[in-house]
Design an enzyme around this catalytic site. Structure first.
Site, PDB file in Angstrom:
ATOM      1  CE1 TYR A   1      -2.846  -3.171   0.298  1.00 41.79           C
ATOM      2  CE2 TYR A   1      -3.183  -2.739   2.621  1.00 41.79           C
ATOM      3  CZ  TYR A   1      -3.405  -3.519   1.506  1.00 41.79           C
ATOM      4  OH  TYR A   1      -4.190  -4.651   1.606  1.00 41.79           O
TER       5      TYR A   1
ATOM      6  CG  HIS B   1      -0.769  -9.096   0.158  1.00 42.10           C
ATOM      7  ND1 HIS B   1      -0.422  -7.770   0.099  1.00 42.10           N
ATOM      8  CD2 HIS B   1      -2.115  -9.100   0.079  1.00 42.10           C
ATOM      9  CE1 HIS B   1      -1.503  -7.013  -0.006  1.00 42.10           C
ATOM     10  NE2 HIS B   1      -2.546  -7.805  -0.030  1.00 42.10           N
TER      11      HIS B   1
ATOM     12  CB  SER C   1     -13.534  -5.521  -0.383  1.00 40.17           C
ATOM     13  OG  SER C   1     -12.356  -4.909  -0.842  1.00 40.17           O
ATOM     14  N   PRO C   2     -15.468  -5.655   2.830  1.00 36.51           N
ATOM     15  CG  PRO C   2     -15.664  -5.041   5.085  1.00 36.51           C
ATOM     16  CD  PRO C   2     -14.682  -5.092   3.948  1.00 36.51           C
ATOM     17  CG  LEU C   3     -18.700  -1.793   3.952  1.00 34.73           C
ATOM     18  CD1 LEU C   3     -18.421  -0.391   4.494  1.00 34.73           C
ATOM     19  CD2 LEU C   3     -20.095  -2.248   4.368  1.00 34.73           C
ATOM     20  N   GLY C   4     -18.173  -4.213  -0.332  1.00 35.32           N
ATOM     21  CA  GLY C   4     -18.202  -4.263  -1.788  1.00 35.32           C
ATOM     22  C   GLY C   4     -17.455  -3.120  -2.438  1.00 35.32           C
ATOM     23  NE  ARG C   5     -12.564  -4.618  -4.940  1.00 43.03           N
ATOM     24  CZ  ARG C   5     -11.425  -4.930  -4.350  1.00 43.03           C
ATOM     25  NH1 ARG C   5     -10.785  -4.004  -3.670  1.00 43.03           N
ATOM     26  NH2 ARG C   5     -10.911  -6.136  -4.447  1.00 43.03           N
ATOM     27  N   GLY C   6     -17.290  -0.206  -1.451  1.00 47.12           N
ATOM     28  CA  GLY C   6     -18.059   1.029  -1.340  1.00 47.12           C
ATOM     29  C   GLY C   6     -19.449   0.973  -1.927  1.00 47.12           C
TER      30      GLY C   6
END
Length: 326
Positions: free
Chosen positions: A55, A123, A203-208
């Site tokens: 990152y 990773h 990404s538990p929020l679907g990448r937003g």
């Protein structure tokens, strides 16, 4: 906040914080707000802070070191050995050799300004290196006191079994959300549960998409890397937003936001979500999801409201698996 036991005796907060976007991929960054968000997370009881050498590269680890070095005893730091990266930031191919894992770990410790990494992931599995060798390299770092616990990211069920035979694996991290439920059908979650390995969801929020923050592609910064992902192409995005509208109707019954219900669903599956955010307001919204307990009927309704066959666009993208492991 409630704690969750991963594997190998490691306990973390029920919701963690993914720090990637504070330094990379999602457009312009604001270090002042990022540092304030990191401190607010710790104040709210978030202990699991997730980063990686990739990152930036390196910049996110350095940011966390600057921001939280004086609060080291309050947090669990998770970072990752990624694709082989030179000290100048030049990225090469995947490298899961013990030699590179050691070099990456020692560099991450310097960038974080810390003496030990709490949870150190490979990773991505390197298809050219037997997983036994990679895990053996991670295990040596544990013996030397440079790492407390080890993990894998995007590892298949058979790979988890082979890895666990070498050294206890504390966690496997994979994409998991109402928009990405592969783990429930490919045996990865079942095998992790069987072996006592905790599951952490990036990404538990679907990448937003599973929020009210990205209702239009115009809400994305022009340099946001998500613009290039399949799920964020115009037709796919619109189709997926129509599915999110169904989640919103359930959220209203709980007096909650779409994001909170999406996170509560992940938690209900026995998974620790690490939603990424760069803003205190979003962080505070996410953390409240830990107190929501979904009924079995609503869990079932959520799954049925977002049929996998109707979700448009593959999940492959910024953090997607590459190679043969899956």
């Amino acid at each position: 906040m409630r704690e969750f036991n991963l594997g190998d005796g490691l306990s973390v907060s029920m919701i963690g914080l993914g720090a990637m976007g504070m330094s990379a991929y999602y457009g312009a960054t604001d270090e002042t707000e990022a540092i304030a968000t990191l401190h607010r997370a710790v104040d709210l009881g978030v202990t699991l802070i997730d980063t990686a050498e990739a990152y930036g590269p390196f910049e996110n680890e350095k940011l966390i070191g600057r921001a939280l070095g004086n609060r080291r005893d309050e947090i669990i730091i998770a970072t990752k050995a990624s694709a082989e990266t030179d000290d100048d930031g030049t990225i090469h191919g995947r490298n899961g050799t013990p030699e590179y894992i050691r070099r990456a770990c020692e560099r991450s410790l310097r960038h974080l300004g810390m003496d030990v990494i709490d949870l150190y992931y490979l990773h991505r599995v390197d298809p050219a290196v037997p997983i036994e060798e990679s895990v053996g390299g991670l295990a040596e770092l544990v013996k030397e006191g440079k790492v407390r616990h080890i993990g894998l990211s995007e590892a298949s069920a058979p790979t988890l079994r082979r890895a666990q035979a070498v050294h206890p694996i504390a966690a496997v991290q994979s994409e998991f959300s109402l928009f990405a439920r592969d783990m429930l059908v490919n045996d990865e979650k079942a095998v992790a549960d069987e072996l006592g390995i905790g599951v952490v969801a990036f990404s538990p929020l679907g990448r937003g998409v599973l929020t009210d923050g990205v209702k239009s592609l115009d809400d994305l910064d022009p340099s946001d890397a998500r613009r290039g992902l399949p799920r964020f192409q115009p037709d796919a995005f619109e189709a997926n937003r129509r599915l999110v509208d169904k989640v919103e109707s359930i959220a209203q019954g709980y007096g909650a936001s779409v994001a909170q219900i999406a996170l509560a669903w992940v938690i209900s599956e026995g998974v620790v979500p690490i939603p990424g955010t760069r803003h205190r307001r979003r962080l505070e919204e996410n953390v409240k999801a830990a107190s929501i307990v979904l009924s079995d009927a609503d869990r079932r309704q959520l799954r049925e409201a977002l049929p996998t066959a109707e979700i448009v666009g593959s999940r492959d993208g910024i953090d997607a698996p590459v190679g043969t492991d899956r």
